[in-house]
Design a protein around this motif. Structure first.
Motif, PDB file in Angstrom:
ATOM      1  N   UNK A  27       0.835  -1.206   0.000  1.00 40.15           N
ATOM      2  CA  UNK A  27       0.000   0.000   0.000  1.00 40.15           C
ATOM      3  C   UNK A  27       0.867   1.253   0.000  1.00 40.15           C
ATOM      4  N   UNK A  28       1.935   1.248   0.782  1.00 39.20           N
ATOM      5  CA  UNK A  28       2.829   2.413   0.822  1.00 39.20           C
ATOM      6  C   UNK A  28       3.509   2.608  -0.525  1.00 39.20           C
ATOM      7  N   UNK A  29       3.936   1.517  -1.155  1.00 40.68           N
ATOM      8  CA  UNK A  29       4.542   1.610  -2.496  1.00 40.68           C
ATOM      9  C   UNK A  29       3.562   2.226  -3.484  1.00 40.68           C
ATOM     10  N   UNK A  30       2.323   1.762  -3.436  1.00 39.09           N
ATOM     11  CA  UNK A  30       1.303   2.283  -4.337  1.00 39.09           C
ATOM     12  C   UNK A  30       1.087   3.779  -4.115  1.00 39.09           C
ATOM     13  N   UNK A  31       1.009   4.191  -2.863  1.00 39.91           N
ATOM     14  CA  UNK A  31       0.821   5.606  -2.557  1.00 39.91           C
ATOM     15  C   UNK A  31       2.025   6.438  -3.002  1.00 39.91           C
ATOM     16  N   UNK A  32       3.227   5.917  -2.835  1.00 44.39           N
ATOM     17  CA  UNK A  32       4.427   6.637  -3.278  1.00 44.39           C
ATOM     18  C   UNK A  32       4.460   6.785  -4.797  1.00 44.39           C
ATOM     19  N   UNK A  33       4.032   5.738  -5.501  1.00 44.83           N
ATOM     20  CA  UNK A  33       3.972   5.824  -6.959  1.00 44.83           C
ATOM     21  C   UNK A  33       2.989   6.907  -7.393  1.00 44.83           C
ATOM     22  N   UNK A  34       1.845   6.962  -6.752  1.00 46.80           N
ATOM     23  CA  UNK A  34       0.868   8.005  -7.059  1.00 46.80           C
ATOM     24  C   UNK A  34       1.428   9.385  -6.729  1.00 46.80           C
ATOM     25  N   UNK A  35       2.150   9.479  -5.616  1.00 43.38           N
ATOM     26  CA  UNK A  35       2.751  10.742  -5.222  1.00 43.38           C
ATOM     27  C   UNK A  35       3.788  11.189  -6.258  1.00 43.38           C
ATOM     28  N   UNK A  36       4.613  10.260  -6.728  1.00 42.52           N
ATOM     29  CA  UNK A  36       5.631  10.581  -7.728  1.00 42.52           C
ATOM     30  C   UNK A  36       5.007  11.033  -9.046  1.00 42.52           C
ATOM     31  N   UNK A  37       3.828  10.494  -9.355  1.00 44.20           N
ATOM     32  CA  UNK A  37       3.117  10.884 -10.577  1.00 44.20           C
ATOM     33  C   UNK A  37       2.281  12.141 -10.374  1.00 44.20           C
ATOM     34  N   UNK A  38       2.376  12.711  -9.179  1.00 45.56           N
ATOM     35  CA  UNK A  38       1.590  13.884  -8.798  1.00 45.56           C
ATOM     36  C   UNK A  38       0.095  13.623  -8.975  1.00 45.56           C
ATOM     37  N   UNK A  39      -0.314  12.413  -8.628  1.00 53.02           N
ATOM     38  CA  UNK A  39      -1.714  12.002  -8.778  1.00 53.02           C
ATOM     39  C   UNK A  39      -2.283  11.456  -7.469  1.00 53.02           C
ATOM     40  N   UNK A  40      -1.662  11.801  -6.338  1.00 54.26           N
ATOM     41  CA  UNK A  40      -2.103  11.308  -5.036  1.00 54.26           C
ATOM     42  C   UNK A  40      -3.269  12.153  -4.538  1.00 54.26           C
ATOM     43  N   UNK A  41      -4.340  11.481  -4.178  1.00 53.16           N
ATOM     44  CA  UNK A  41      -5.523  12.160  -3.663  1.00 53.16           C
ATOM     45  C   UNK A  41      -5.827  11.640  -2.257  1.00 53.16           C
ATOM     46  N   UNK A  42      -6.598  12.411  -1.516  1.00 56.65           N
ATOM     47  CA  UNK A  42      -6.987  12.005  -0.176  1.00 56.65           C
ATOM     48  C   UNK A  42      -7.713  10.664  -0.210  1.00 56.65           C
ATOM     49  N   UNK A  43      -8.526  10.451  -1.238  1.00 54.72           N
ATOM     50  CA  UNK A  43      -9.260   9.189  -1.384  1.00 54.72           C
ATOM     51  C   UNK A  43      -8.310   7.992  -1.463  1.00 54.72           C
ATOM     52  N   UNK A  44      -7.125   8.207  -2.028  1.00 59.36           N
ATOM     53  CA  UNK A  44      -6.159   7.112  -2.146  1.00 59.36           C
ATOM     54  C   UNK A  44      -5.675   6.656  -0.771  1.00 59.36           C
ATOM     55  N   UNK A  45      -5.471   7.602   0.120  1.00 54.29           N
ATOM     56  CA  UNK A  45      -5.034   7.266   1.471  1.00 54.29           C
ATOM     57  C   UNK A  45      -6.174   6.590   2.221  1.00 54.29           C
ATOM     58  N   UNK A  46      -7.394   7.074   2.021  1.00 54.55           N
ATOM     59  CA  UNK A  46      -8.556   6.434   2.634  1.00 54.55           C
ATOM     60  C   UNK A  46      -8.696   4.999   2.134  1.00 54.55           C
ATOM     61  N   UNK A  47      -8.448   4.789   0.863  1.00 58.12           N
ATOM     62  CA  UNK A  47      -8.551   3.454   0.276  1.00 58.12           C
ATOM     63  C   UNK A  47      -7.481   2.525   0.837  1.00 58.12           C
ATOM     64  N   UNK A  48      -6.284   3.049   1.063  1.00 58.71           N
ATOM     65  CA  UNK A  48      -5.217   2.232   1.659  1.00 58.71           C
ATOM     66  C   UNK A  48      -5.650   1.752   3.043  1.00 58.71           C
ATOM     67  N   UNK A  49      -6.233   2.655   3.825  1.00 57.84           N
ATOM     68  CA  UNK A  49      -6.730   2.263   5.154  1.00 57.84           C
ATOM     69  C   UNK A  49      -7.802   1.186   5.011  1.00 57.84           C
ATOM     70  N   UNK A  50      -8.717   1.412   4.117  1.00 53.80           N
ATOM     71  CA  UNK A  50      -9.816   0.473   3.904  1.00 53.80           C
ATOM     72  C   UNK A  50      -9.307  -0.889   3.443  1.00 53.80           C
TER      73      UNK A  50
END
Length: 69
Positions: A27-50
């Motif tokens: 999940x952290x890798x996925x979030x970092x990839x989104x962050x690097x693509x400048x496509x990280x949204x709050x929903x993505x972090x909520x989804x990681x928790x879920x």
């Protein structure tokens, strides 16, 4: 806090600590990839928790990890 999160993931996913760590790392890798693509949204972090069966209170943990804390 990491140990607590691993234990919570073990309980919610009914898995071993090693598997829980792999799920968390993924999940952290996925979030970092989104962050690097400048496509990280709050929903993505909520989804990681879920995805890990964690309460949304743990969003701060992911935010801190992405910030390098």
């Amino acid at each position: 806090m990491q140990t607590n999160i691993i234990n919570l993931i073990c309980s919610s996913c009914n898995c071993s600590q090693a598997e829980a760590q792999e799920y968390l790392d993924s999940e952290i890798r996925n979030l970092r990839e989104l962050q690097e693509l400048d496509d990280l949204r709050e929903d993505d972090i909520e989804m990681a928790c879920s995805n890990l069966g964690l309460d949304l209170d743990y969003q701060e943990y992911f935010i801190n990890r992405l910030a390098g804390a």
